[in-house]
Design a protein around this motif. Structure first.
Motif, short mmCIF file in Angstrom:
data_model
loop_
_atom_site.label_atom_id
_atom_site.label_comp_id
_atom_site.label_asym_id
_atom_site.label_seq_id
_atom_site.Cartn_x
_atom_site.Cartn_y
_atom_site.Cartn_z
N ARG A 99 59.36 -28.97 58.20
CA ARG A 99 58.35 -29.44 57.25
C ARG A 99 57.05 -28.66 57.38
O ARG A 99 56.45 -28.25 56.38
CB ARG A 99 58.11 -30.93 57.49
N ARG A 100 56.60 -28.42 58.61
CA ARG A 100 55.31 -27.77 58.82
C ARG A 100 55.35 -26.27 58.50
O ARG A 100 54.31 -25.68 58.16
CB ARG A 100 54.86 -27.98 60.27
N GLY B 63 63.10 -31.33 62.44
CA GLY B 63 62.66 -31.77 61.12
C GLY B 63 61.18 -31.54 60.91
O GLY B 63 60.75 -31.12 59.82
N ASP B 64 60.36 -31.82 61.95
CA ASP B 64 58.92 -31.58 61.85
C ASP B 64 58.63 -30.09 61.74
O ASP B 64 57.72 -29.67 61.01
CB ASP B 64 58.20 -32.17 63.06
N ILE C 30 59.17 -30.27 69.90
CA ILE C 30 58.90 -30.78 68.56
C ILE C 30 60.22 -30.94 67.84
O ILE C 30 61.04 -30.01 67.84
CB ILE C 30 57.98 -29.83 67.76
#
Length: 720
Positions: A549-550, A545-546, A542
């Motif tokens: 954010r999550r 950045g994801d 993954i």
């Protein structure tokens, strides 16, 4: 788009000779919808069981532990009188401590049972010669937009292992597709075609309307083909089972005609990320003891986890037709966590439900990341909360109701834990900043100050941690005292080091899962449906950045908790460190656990890593021989290039139910309009989106028209 072939001619159609029939003749079996307000007469009368004293012992021990813990917590809070917030904390603590106490007592029972050499409630022989099997068994693999190459490789490896036992002729194999992605649908048929030429007992069915999800998929099979089989084994897309295990399960069902279902304990394998490896290690280290404990006192009222289990088909059909729940989604509609309900309905009708935790040869995989785990957990959360409406159903065994309660508790304890922590901070803030009520309404010569006993609080904390950690140490003891198992974990030191590392990492990830589960419960209560999302598998890659954010929400909550604690006192901050640390470090811990690991790691190794079962290697070998997705494959192009695949697809459509008059599929209508407007095959491939392409693939007449369309001038000279 790749090159497009010309339409197949009559001469080329000769290659379809010998094409396998995708489905056998129908063998219908009625599956009436069950009532939750009227209980049927039991098929089998309950027999005297040793389970009563076992359950009494478990419940009594849980109650005594809970009483001791709550009484001690009351002593902590009663100094100066119990305020409203302290009363809330005490109530939350009572529920949470009872939850931990029940798990602890079950673990103790499992430790004692395995230490004494207990097997299971059916006394299933796991090491002796394979018994003969005369029953007819259906192996059912429901799949939904999964990678066909690996999914069918697992099924084929399981089939080959079963054939090697000599009882393979008693087993038929079904791929039950609910796939909606047109490219995956076509690839499923490609892989089936590659396997079916060497296996006449392999069948493929695609369902055009995937109502009720997996339970509806199984129900559809039972109603069409269930009459031809004695037992069925439900698999998941990541399931692998050895023929040895399957034959022993079928023989046990034959020996015990009053048993409706036998659930195995799947062992997690093939972990490719650190998060998955932590789950794999924990399941392998602690799972057998925990499963043995619940099997020891659940007895013939055990539960069903939806896969890697064998079921008596006639009993399932007669007892488990699921109604839709009243009301709107997420609480109404089809039952998501259907397995618990099906087990409860089977038991209500008098069929025994057993778990066999000591049977080897049952395998599964886990999601590669915490986000994937949380996504699956969100769907399970909704399904388990639905069970609140089924709890009052008439005729259920009290242990079945307990299964529902524990399933609900697995999710509502997360927001309760969060509320407990917040209330604890509020109590401390009250004591620090709020002026006490010197003289309450009842006359007193002395003021009442908000206060707690810090020494007793430390003891309560230590006792709670002990209930969580001691079962892990007992599981380690069971590993260390058995030479084969100890060596399977790489020796005693590596097993202990793995336990310590897993405990540390689970301590860091547990607060994050608390936030994810609390959020899921909140969303469901607010009316948000989980839908039916594809479960991701693989190595868990993954982008950072994801991840950032999550995991921002858990991080912000952790910072807020840490700040609040520091405003009160350093002791409170240190007391909350285990929770705060996991939340504040959520992003780097997630990035770390998402990383890929080696197949034979120095730490967190399991017996299946160091000595892989041959069937797992066989899965990889078979997968390498099956058609794989090329990324941009178009199913319409595949049908045009591959006539056997096209004919197989058309044959499968002949089993689809006819469209009801007056009901128009908008996607099919759009696809038909585009076909009428197109001059060349390539235009259809370019114009249709996924839903329209899927609708086209479900209509035999329109699909024939498309495949027979001429190629555009720039492709007219191409042939394959």
């Amino acid at each position: 788009m790749g090159p497009v072939a010309r339409p197949m001619g009559a001469a080329e159609a000769e290659i379809v000779l010998g094409l396998p029939d995708p489905l056998p003749a129908d063998a219908p079996l009625a599956m009436p919808v069950q009532s939750f307000t009227e209980a049927p007469e039991p098929v089998h009368l309950p027999s005297a069981s040793s389970g009563r004293w076992r359950r009494s012992l478990i419940m009594l021990a849980t109650a005594l532990l809970t009483y001791a813990g709550v009484d001690e917590m009351y002593e902590v809070l009663k100094v100066g009188g119990v305020t409203i917030i302290e009363g809330i904390v005490l109530a939350l603590f009572a529920v949470l401590f009872a939850w931990v106490a029940l798990s602890f007592v079950s673990g103790l029972a499992g430790f004692a049972a395995l230490l004494r050499g207990w097997r299971d409630n059916l006394d299933l022989d796991t090491d002796g010669p394979l018994p003969a099997v005369s029953a007819k068994v259906a192996m059912l693999l429901p799949t939904y937009n999964e990678d066909p190459q690996t999914v069918l490789a697992r099924l084929q490896a399981t089939r080959e292992s079963t054939d090697a036992t000599g009882s393979g002729a008693q087993f038929d194999w079904y791929i039950l597709s609910d796939t909606t992605d047109p490219a995956v649908w076509a690839l499923e048929e490609k892989c089936f075609l590659a396997l079916a030429t060497t296996n006449t007992r392999l069948f493929y069915r695609h369902r055009p309307d995937n109502h009720a999800r997996k339970s509806g998929n199984i129900e559809d099979w039972v109603k069409r083909f269930g009459g031809g089989y004695d037992f069925m084994v439900i698999l998941d897309a990541d399931s692998v089972m050895t023929g040895d295990a399957l034959v022993r399960l079928a023989a046990a069902m034959e020996r015990h005609p009053d048993v409706g279902l036998i659930q195995t304990l799947p062992v997690v394998v093939n972990a490719r990320s650190l998060f998955a490896r932590l789950q794999q290690f924990a399941g392998r280290m602690y799972g057998p003891m925990i499963a043995a404990g619940v099997a020891w006192w659940h007895g013939s009222e055990s539960n069903y986890w939806g896969h890697n289990a064998i079921i008596r088909v006639a009993a399932f059909a007669a007892c488990t037709g699921l109604p839709n729940l009243s009301g709107r989604k997420p609480f109404g509609g089809s039952i998501l966590s259907h397995d618990f309900v099906e087990a409860a309905l089977l038991r209500r009708a008098g069929w025994r439900i057993h778990m066999v935790p000591t049977l080897r040869g049952s395998y599964e995989e886990v999601p590669p990341t915490m986000l994937d785990f949380a996504a699956r957990d969100r769907r399970w959360c909704q399904g388990n909360l639905q069970h609140a409406a089924i709890l009052p159903a008439h005729g259920l065994h009290w242990v079945s109701r307990l299964h529902f309660l524990t399933g609900i508790g697995a999710y509502i304890t997360a927001p309760m834990w969060l509320a407990f922590l917040v209330a604890g901070i509020l109590i401390s803030l009250q004591a620090q900043y709020v002026r006490p009520e010197y003289f309450p309404k009842d006359f007193s010569l002395f003021p009442v100050w908000p206060a707690q006993d810090p020494i007793r609080a430390a003891w309560v904390f230590a006792a709670t941690m002990g209930l969580l950690i001691v079962p892990k140490l007992l599981a380690l003891i069971l590993v260390l005292i058995r030479r084969d198992t100890r060596l399977g974990f790489g020796g005693g030191f590596r097993a202990f080091a793995g336990l310590m590392f897993e405990t540390l990492m689970s301590g860091l990830t547990a607060p994050v899962m608390m936030i994810f589960q609390s959020t899921a419960v909140g969303q469901i209560v607010m009316g948000q449906d989980s839908g039916w999302q594809l479960q991701h598998r693989g190595d868990g890659s993954i982008p950072f950045g994801d991840v950032a954010r999550r995991y921002a929400l858990p991080t912000l909550i952790g910072i807020a908790m840490a700040t609040s604690a520091l405003l009160v006192s350093w002791p409170l901050f240190w007391w909350m460190t285990p929770v705060v640390l996991g939340l504040v470090l959520a992003i780097p811990v997630a990035a770390l656990t998402n990383r890929s690991t080696s197949a034979r790691p120095a730490l967190l190794a399991t017996p299946e890593d160091l000595d892989p079962p041959p069937i797992l290697a066989r899965v990889r070998d078979i997968a390498a021989t099956l058609p794989a997705s090329e990324g941009e494959d178009d199913p319409l192009v595949a049908f045009r290039q591959n006539r056997p695949l096209f004919d197989l697809h058309i044959a499968g459509l002949s089993h689809h139910p006819p469209r009801a008059r007056g009901r128009v599929d908008p996607n099919l209508a759009l696809a038909r309009a585009m076909v009428d407007d197109a001059d060349y095959f390539e235009e259809i491939v370019a114009w249709l989106n996924k839903p329209e392409k899927r609708a086209l693939m479900g209509n035999a007449d329109l699909l024939r028209r498309v495949v027979a369309m001429p190629a555009s001038p720039e492709h007219a000279g191409e042939s394959h």
